[in-house]
Design a protein around this motif. Structure first.
Motif, PDB file in Angstrom:
ATOM      1  N   VAL A  11     -13.119 -22.823 149.394  1.00 37.27           N
ATOM      2  CA  VAL A  11     -13.194 -22.109 148.112  1.00 37.27           C
ATOM      3  C   VAL A  11     -14.358 -21.129 148.206  1.00 37.27           C
ATOM      4  O   VAL A  11     -15.517 -21.531 148.327  1.00 37.27           O
ATOM      5  CB  VAL A  11     -13.390 -23.082 146.928  1.00 37.27           C
ATOM      6  CG1 VAL A  11     -13.377 -22.311 145.611  1.00 37.27           C
ATOM      7  CG2 VAL A  11     -12.310 -24.162 146.937  1.00 37.27           C
ATOM      8  N   ILE A  12     -14.025 -19.852 148.194  1.00 33.80           N
ATOM      9  CA  ILE A  12     -15.030 -18.812 148.457  1.00 33.80           C
ATOM     10  C   ILE A  12     -15.100 -17.844 147.282  1.00 33.80           C
ATOM     11  O   ILE A  12     -14.073 -17.282 146.878  1.00 33.80           O
ATOM     12  CB  ILE A  12     -14.678 -18.026 149.749  1.00 33.80           C
ATOM     13  CG1 ILE A  12     -14.530 -18.986 150.932  1.00 33.80           C
ATOM     14  CG2 ILE A  12     -15.719 -16.958 150.038  1.00 33.80           C
ATOM     15  CD1 ILE A  12     -13.973 -18.337 152.195  1.00 33.80           C
ATOM     16  N   ALA A  13     -16.291 -17.686 146.736  1.00 31.47           N
ATOM     17  CA  ALA A  13     -16.490 -16.711 145.658  1.00 31.47           C
ATOM     18  C   ALA A  13     -17.040 -15.423 146.251  1.00 31.47           C
ATOM     19  O   ALA A  13     -17.908 -15.453 147.128  1.00 31.47           O
ATOM     20  CB  ALA A  13     -17.451 -17.268 144.617  1.00 31.47           C
ATOM     21  N   VAL A  14     -16.505 -14.302 145.772  1.00 32.17           N
ATOM     22  CA  VAL A  14     -16.872 -12.995 146.332  1.00 32.17           C
ATOM     23  C   VAL A  14     -17.191 -12.028 145.191  1.00 32.17           C
ATOM     24  O   VAL A  14     -16.425 -11.944 144.224  1.00 32.17           O
ATOM     25  CB  VAL A  14     -15.700 -12.425 147.184  1.00 32.17           C
ATOM     26  CG1 VAL A  14     -16.062 -11.072 147.770  1.00 32.17           C
ATOM     27  CG2 VAL A  14     -15.318 -13.394 148.299  1.00 32.17           C
ATOM     28  N   THR A  15     -18.294 -11.313 145.317  1.00 28.71           N
ATOM     29  CA  THR A  15     -18.625 -10.285 144.311  1.00 28.71           C
ATOM     30  C   THR A  15     -18.249  -8.903 144.865  1.00 28.71           C
ATOM     31  O   THR A  15     -17.777  -8.780 145.992  1.00 28.71           O
ATOM     32  CB  THR A  15     -20.127 -10.271 143.979  1.00 28.71           C
ATOM     33  OG1 THR A  15     -20.830  -9.746 145.115  1.00 28.71           O
ATOM     34  CG2 THR A  15     -20.661 -11.656 143.658  1.00 28.71           C
ATOM     35  N   GLY A  16     -18.486  -7.872 144.078  1.00 28.69           N
ATOM     36  CA  GLY A  16     -18.247  -6.498 144.539  1.00 28.69           C
ATOM     37  C   GLY A  16     -16.774  -6.160 144.597  1.00 28.69           C
ATOM     38  O   GLY A  16     -16.308  -5.496 145.523  1.00 28.69           O
ATOM     39  N   ILE A  17     -16.018  -6.611 143.577  1.00 27.70           N
ATOM     40  CA  ILE A  17     -14.568  -6.387 143.602  1.00 27.70           C
ATOM     41  C   ILE A  17     -14.190  -5.115 142.828  1.00 27.70           C
ATOM     42  O   ILE A  17     -13.059  -4.958 142.397  1.00 27.70           O
ATOM     43  CB  ILE A  17     -13.798  -7.636 143.084  1.00 27.70           C
ATOM     44  CG1 ILE A  17     -14.265  -8.060 141.698  1.00 27.70           C
ATOM     45  CG2 ILE A  17     -13.982  -8.791 144.065  1.00 27.70           C
ATOM     46  CD1 ILE A  17     -13.414  -9.175 141.091  1.00 27.70           C
ATOM     47  N   ASN A  18     -15.161  -4.220 142.697  1.00 32.22           N
ATOM     48  CA  ASN A  18     -14.920  -2.931 142.030  1.00 32.22           C
ATOM     49  C   ASN A  18     -14.421  -1.913 143.050  1.00 32.22           C
ATOM     50  O   ASN A  18     -15.164  -1.092 143.561  1.00 32.22           O
ATOM     51  CB  ASN A  18     -16.216  -2.427 141.358  1.00 32.22           C
ATOM     52  CG  ASN A  18     -17.353  -2.292 142.343  1.00 32.22           C
ATOM     53  OD1 ASN A  18     -17.435  -3.055 143.302  1.00 32.22           O
ATOM     54  ND2 ASN A  18     -18.226  -1.328 142.125  1.00 32.22           N
ATOM     55  N   ALA A  19     -13.147  -2.011 143.375  1.00 32.02           N
ATOM     56  CA  ALA A  19     -12.576  -1.106 144.385  1.00 32.02           C
ATOM     57  C   ALA A  19     -12.276   0.248 143.749  1.00 32.02           C
ATOM     58  O   ALA A  19     -11.125   0.658 143.618  1.00 32.02           O
ATOM     59  CB  ALA A  19     -11.325  -1.724 144.979  1.00 32.02           C
ATOM     60  N   ILE A  20     -13.337   0.933 143.353  1.00 30.00           N
ATOM     61  CA  ILE A  20     -13.189   2.221 142.651  1.00 30.00           C
ATOM     62  C   ILE A  20     -13.484   3.370 143.615  1.00 30.00           C
ATOM     63  O   ILE A  20     -13.456   3.175 144.815  1.00 30.00           O
ATOM     64  CB  ILE A  20     -14.118   2.259 141.413  1.00 30.00           C
ATOM     65  CG1 ILE A  20     -15.552   1.927 141.825  1.00 30.00           C
ATOM     66  CG2 ILE A  20     -13.634   1.259 140.373  1.00 30.00           C
ATOM     67  CD1 ILE A  20     -16.584   2.181 140.773  1.00 30.00           C
ATOM     68  N   ASP A  21     -13.785   4.567 143.103  1.00 28.95           N
ATOM     69  CA  ASP A  21     -13.988   5.709 144.007  1.00 28.95           C
ATOM     70  C   ASP A  21     -15.228   5.539 144.891  1.00 28.95           C
ATOM     71  O   ASP A  21     -15.281   6.053 146.000  1.00 28.95           O
ATOM     72  CB  ASP A  21     -14.032   7.028 143.233  1.00 28.95           C
ATOM     73  CG  ASP A  21     -15.168   7.061 142.226  1.00 28.95           C
ATOM     74  OD1 ASP A  21     -15.625   5.980 141.814  1.00 28.95           O
ATOM     75  OD2 ASP A  21     -15.592   8.161 141.838  1.00 28.95           O
TER      76      ASP A  21
END
Lengths: 352, 79
Positions: A11-21
């Motif tokens: 079970v892995i939590a990941v941040t930085g999921i703002n795949a924006i420009d």
């Protein structure tokens, strides 16, 4: 007898999921981890805002939670992570933003006591490559780093502007860099960056050349598990690579290996290099986490995020061998369609 | 002058320098010259070979091959 060995599920939590420009690396990190056939995963997305695209990518992320902004401090972050951990039984957190790393590193022991692994540099390592200290870092370790001034108040800007020739670069302590060609532009950029990222503001000598980034994974003992250099082929107006190709240049690999050896870097990092016309590799920045283009390393045969997962769970890894040179990534924009109820859920309850 | 060992070149005239990430395209005669250079054949011998094969003014051919080789050197394809 059953000879089929069951794969572990992490079970892995990941941040930085703002795949924006100007994307965070989270979605690319997850994509690479999902590619690995050595383990199964349940991926928990950690977001700051309700419109981070990763929140709605249900084929990549099983469940998402909002977390407090880094400025709220470690107590608030821990309180939220404790809540998430009770529900999800987290085993590993991979933070992907520069600004949040300080809090996660501070919480490292507390997370460990609760059975949650991280694989991060320590505070000393984090601070050694800080933009504000990069010039000293370069001098101490024998790397080319552009001259700079660290500006703590507006009146100091004049000295920097007088000393350096135009163009020069005005940079925020976490993000943003503006190339300026006049005193007027420098002042405007200073105030803009100060209002967004606070002080100090960095004024850096402009280095002309070819932009090359290097993604690397250090084992914390001075060894490099993987080093993959990439030349930017297409650069956005924010200076981000929108397309890039893997390179093989021994001198760049040696530079990254030296960086990892001298800092004993633990975890992922990105070296931003400007290769000057006379062949000098200037380190422009060292980002203390994987870059947004990290999936290219997996595509080229060095799955750095999956290797980080294994290291975090105590596996001993040998450095990767050759990677595929000439592998290209081309980023693209895609309109993800979702329902207002989804937006309502994440905005209202902080979970999706 | 030799073509750098790591230069990738295909039959359609696409060249890729994996050290710098630069890529180029050339025409069929360019491909022919590069393939001869890869065999360590000198520029003088390349001119001889092309002169035998094509109906061309020798002085012009020599100049073009020289120009082309200088371009290849400038782009770090030749060492």
């Amino acid at each position: 007898m059953n000879s089929i060995k069951k794969k572990p599920t992490f079970v892995i939590a990941v941040t930085g999921i703002n795949a924006i420009d100007s994307p965070g690396p989270g979605v690319a990190v997850i994509r690479a981890i999902r590619d690995c056939k050595d383990f199964e995963t349940r991926i928990i997305g950690l977001s700051y805002e309700s419109l981070e695209p990763g929140l709605y990518m249900h084929d990549l992320i099983d469940k998402s939670y909002q977390i407090p902004y880094p400025s709220a401090g470690t107590d608030s972050l821990w309180e939220r992570l404790e809540y998430i951990h009770k529900k999800e039984h987290l085993q590993l957190i991979i933070p992907n933003f520069d600004a949040e790393l300080f809090n996660f590193i501070k919480l490292e022991n507390q997370l460990k006591l609760n059975g949650i692994a991280t694989y991060l540099p320590d505070l000393k390592q984090l601070e050694s490559r800080d933009k504000v200290k990069l010039l000293d870092f370069g001098k101490n370790h024998g790397f080319y780093v552009p001259e700079d001034y660290i500006i703590h108040e507006f009146k100091e800007l004049k000295k920097a502007v007088d000393d350096f020739e135009f163009p020069m670069v005005i940079k925020g302590k976490f993000y943003d860099a503006v190339i300026v060609n006049s005193t007027d532009q420098a002042e405007k950029a200073f105030f803009k960056i100060q209002s967004k990222w606070g002080l100090p503001v960095i004024v850096q000598k402009f280095i002309k050349g070819t932009e090359i980034n290097i993604a690397a994974l250090g084992d914390g003992k001075g060894g490099a598990i993987s080093i993959v250099p990439m030349r930017k082929l297409y650069i956005t107006d924010k200076g981000k690579a929108w397309a890039g190709v893997t390179l093989h240049d021994e001198s760049l690999i040696a530079l990254a290996r030296k960086f990892i050896a001298e800092t004993r870097w633990r975890g992922g990092c990105e070296l931003e290099i400007m290769l000057s016309p006379d062949g000098k590799p200037y380190i422009m920045e060292v980002n203390p986490r994987f870059p947004a283009w990290i999936y290219l390393t997996a595509a080229a045969g060095h799955n750095q995020p999956a290797a980080l997962v294994k290291l975090a769970f105590g596996q001993k890894l040998e450095p990767f061998g050759e990677y595929e040179v000439g592998k290209i990534f081309i980023r693209y924009a895609w309109d993800l369609i979702t329902d207002i109820n989804e937006f309502h859920k994440i905005s209202g309850s902080g979970e999706l | 002058m030799r073509v750098r060992k790591n230069i990738a070149a295909n039959e359609e005239g696409f060249l890729f320098n994996p050290t710098t990430g630069d890529s180029f395209s050339t025409n069929s005669i360019g491909v022919e010259i590069i393939s001869l250079l890869k065999k360590d054949i000198s520029l003088r011998d390349i001119v001889d070979e092309l002169y035998e094969k094509y109906d061309v003014d020798r002085a012009l051919l020599e100049r073009d091959v020289e120009d082309f080789s200088l371009q290849l050197k400038e782009f770090s394809i030749l060492e």
